[in-house]
Write an enzyme that holds these catalytic residues in place. Structure first.
Site, PDB file in Angstrom:
ATOM      1  N   TRP A 102      14.441 -55.134  34.071  1.00 47.44           N
ATOM      2  CA  TRP A 102      15.582 -54.442  33.749  1.00 47.44           C
ATOM      3  C   TRP A 102      14.745 -54.015  32.942  1.00 47.44           C
ATOM      4  O   TRP A 102      15.311 -52.825  32.436  1.00 47.44           O
ATOM      5  CB  TRP A 102      16.533 -55.612  33.715  1.00 47.44           C
ATOM      6  CG  TRP A 102      17.300 -56.033  34.940  1.00 47.44           C
ATOM      7  CD1 TRP A 102      17.592 -57.096  35.611  1.00 47.44           C
ATOM      8  CD2 TRP A 102      18.305 -55.013  35.364  1.00 47.44           C
ATOM      9  NE1 TRP A 102      17.955 -57.407  36.431  1.00 47.44           N
ATOM     10  CE2 TRP A 102      18.687 -56.212  37.049  1.00 47.44           C
ATOM     11  CE3 TRP A 102      18.755 -54.165  35.747  1.00 47.44           C
ATOM     12  CZ2 TRP A 102      19.508 -55.774  37.584  1.00 47.44           C
ATOM     13  CZ3 TRP A 102      19.467 -53.118  36.767  1.00 47.44           C
ATOM     14  CH2 TRP A 102      20.343 -54.491  37.686  1.00 47.44           C
ATOM     15  N   ASP A 172      18.889 -57.601  26.234  1.00 45.92           N
ATOM     16  CA  ASP A 172      19.296 -57.794  27.020  1.00 45.92           C
ATOM     17  C   ASP A 172      19.912 -59.278  27.311  1.00 45.92           C
ATOM     18  O   ASP A 172      18.329 -59.792  27.896  1.00 45.92           O
ATOM     19  CB  ASP A 172      18.632 -56.827  28.166  1.00 45.92           C
ATOM     20  CG  ASP A 172      19.513 -56.719  29.638  1.00 45.92           C
ATOM     21  OD1 ASP A 172      20.694 -57.944  29.953  1.00 45.92           O
ATOM     22  OD2 ASP A 172      19.074 -56.248  29.985  1.00 45.92           O
ATOM     23  N   LYS A 196      27.340 -62.443  34.926  1.00 44.38           N
ATOM     24  CA  LYS A 196      26.059 -63.573  35.313  1.00 44.38           C
ATOM     25  C   LYS A 196      26.933 -64.704  34.677  1.00 44.38           C
ATOM     26  O   LYS A 196      27.474 -65.876  35.747  1.00 44.38           O
ATOM     27  CB  LYS A 196      24.717 -63.511  34.939  1.00 44.38           C
ATOM     28  CG  LYS A 196      24.376 -62.544  35.587  1.00 44.38           C
ATOM     29  CD  LYS A 196      24.297 -61.009  35.617  1.00 44.38           C
ATOM     30  CE  LYS A 196      23.653 -59.697  36.789  1.00 44.38           C
ATOM     31  NZ  LYS A 196      23.085 -59.029  36.405  1.00 44.38           N
TER      32      LYS A 196
HETATM   33  C1  LIG Z   1      22.504 -57.454  36.023  1.00 46.06           C
HETATM   34  C2  LIG Z   1      21.410 -57.266  35.371  1.00 46.06           C
HETATM   35  C3  LIG Z   1      21.263 -55.317  34.133  1.00 46.06           C
HETATM   36  C4  LIG Z   1      21.987 -54.816  35.123  1.00 46.06           C
HETATM   37  O1  LIG Z   1      23.205 -55.021  34.808  1.00 46.06           O
HETATM   38  P1  LIG Z   1      24.735 -53.809  35.231  1.00 46.06           P
HETATM   39  O2  LIG Z   1      25.795 -54.765  34.496  1.00 46.06           O
HETATM   40  O3  LIG Z   1      25.090 -53.909  37.080  1.00 46.06           O
HETATM   41  O4  LIG Z   1      23.993 -52.134  34.485  1.00 46.06           O
HETATM   42  C5  LIG Z   1      20.640 -55.459  33.464  1.00 46.06           C
HETATM   43  N1  LIG Z   1      19.721 -56.301  32.316  1.00 46.06           N
HETATM   44  C6  LIG Z   1      19.628 -57.842  33.347  1.00 46.06           C
HETATM   45  C7  LIG Z   1      18.771 -58.319  33.014  1.00 46.06           C
HETATM   46  C8  LIG Z   1      20.141 -58.322  34.066  1.00 46.06           C
HETATM   47  O5  LIG Z   1      20.444 -59.303  34.175  1.00 46.06           O
END
Ligand SMILES: *Cc1c(COP(=O)(O)O)cnc(C)c1O
Length: 360
Positions: A102, A172, A196
């Site tokens: 990511w 993030d 999540k």
């Molecule tokens: C799942 C995830 C993403 C991607 O998320 P989307 O909503 O599918 O764009 C980005 N960063 C992290 C840390 C993630 O766990």
């Protein structure tokens, strides 16, 4: 068939109570005679929902007044572009820490808009640790420093935040928001896709310090401009109404469970049960160095691919689903987000214990 224990990395399991509430309100929300999916986003019923959602997350995370909370669309992946587009108006430089897939995607996207300096990476050991970071590694003229607080695929997390001086940290936090106490004032921006720890896919939460709302690049699209959404209370266009409603129910559930501090204790307990078993096992092995282990995503492996496959198949049959690891790590990954009860982790460990006895 009854409910199974779902260890999916995302979209992931939701609290059963929340799903039951949503089901009971599906046809007639609060006497309106309509579903939340069918009502105007400007209706007083929906305005109450989004107002409460914001108030609840502010309370849960102790978000100060000088931060805005936005409910956006496009997932965390859209934020990979939105962050540089909104922050690089002053300085077109940014520092990134590369701790996994990511982070890499965030870096690749940001490179389209400015000069990206990869300050540190853990790629040398397939992202099984978080690099140590000191203040002198950061560029004081950078617009921001970007980190991924929990690495969903590789199962690592920051146990301490880097000292970046006056440069704001952008995080993030998709896979560990609301899982443990975080000091929001240490961040310039926090963003997280919902699927999540917040709710269903479709809404992305962005928490942004007020002073960062005014440094966008000239060509930033209206819909990707944080200020657009900050000034309209996330109502510039139709927001993802139903995911916001579900997020509100999850926030309420978390509040009733005692808030972030209480869930953190449970998350610590769940992680201790699983890592404890893995460290004692002669067959299963955790892939991450102990000091950087995620509380949310636990990758582990068996000695051979054949055993991994057998384990995943038999676990699925036993009602322990979505344990297959990401292809870049192999083996298994158990995602044990807030909504996974302790009983689910205990059931998994019991199953692993039995598997070990039968296969050694
Ligand atoms: C799942 C995830 C993403 C991607 O998320 P989307 O909503 O599918 O764009 C980005 N960063 C992290 C840390 C993630 O766990």
């Amino acid at each position: 068939m009854g409910r199974v224990y779902n260890f999916s990395a995302g979209p992931s399991t939701l609290p059963e109570e929340v799903l039951k509430t949503a089901a009971s309100e599906l046809l007639d929300y609060n006497g309106t005679g309509t579903s939340v999916m069918e009502m105007s986003h400007r209706s007083s019923a929906f305005m109450d929902i989004i107002t409460q959602a914001e108030a609840l997350i502010r309370q849960l995370m102790d978000i100060p007044e000088n931060y805005k909370v936005l409910f956006l669309q496009g997932g965390a992946s859209t934020q990979f572009a939105a962050v540089p587009l909104n922050l690089m108006g002053k300085s077109k430089k940014a520092d990134y820490i590369n701790t996994g897939m990511w982070s890499k995607k965030a870096i690749a996207e940001a490179k389209r808009y400015g000069q990206i300096n990869e300050v540190a990476t853990s790629q040398d050991k397939n992202f099984t640790y978080i690099p140590s970071l000191t203040k002198d590694m950061f560029d004081p003229d950078a617009a921001y420093v970007h980190i991924t607080t929990n690495n969903t695929i590789f199962g690592t997390k920051y146990t301490q935040l880097p000292d970046t001086g006056n440069v704001p940290i952008v995080a993030d936090m998709s896979s560990n928001i609301l899982s443990e106490k975080m000091d929001v004032t240490r961040f310039g921006i926090i963003y997280a896709g919902a699927q999540k720890n917040i709710g269903p896919a479709g809404v992305t939460v962005v928490i942004i310090r007020d002073d960062l709302l005014d440094q966008k690049l000239d060509f930033t699209p209206t819909m990707l401009t944080y200020k657009t959404h900050a000034e309209s209370g996330s109502m510039y266009n139709t927001p993802p109404c139903y995911p916001i409603y579900m997020a509100k129910l999850v926030f309420q559930w978390l509040k009733e469970a005692g808030g972030v501090e209480a869930i953190q204790k449970i998350n610590d307990e769940k992680a201790a049960i699983l890592y404890g078993f893995l460290d004692d096992s002669k067959l299963f092995k955790a892939t991450v160095e102990p000091q950087h282990r995620s509380l949310m995503n636990v990758p582990f492996v068996l000695p051979t691919d054949a055993l991994n496959a057998t384990f995943i198949k038999s676990a699925t049959e036993a009602g322990l689903i979505n344990l297959k690891g990401h292809r870049s790590v192999g083996g298994m990954r158990a995602s044990i987000y807030n909504a996974m009860p302790v009983e689910g982790v205990k059931a998994l460990v019991e199953f692993m214990r039995k598997f070990e006895q039968e296969n050694s």
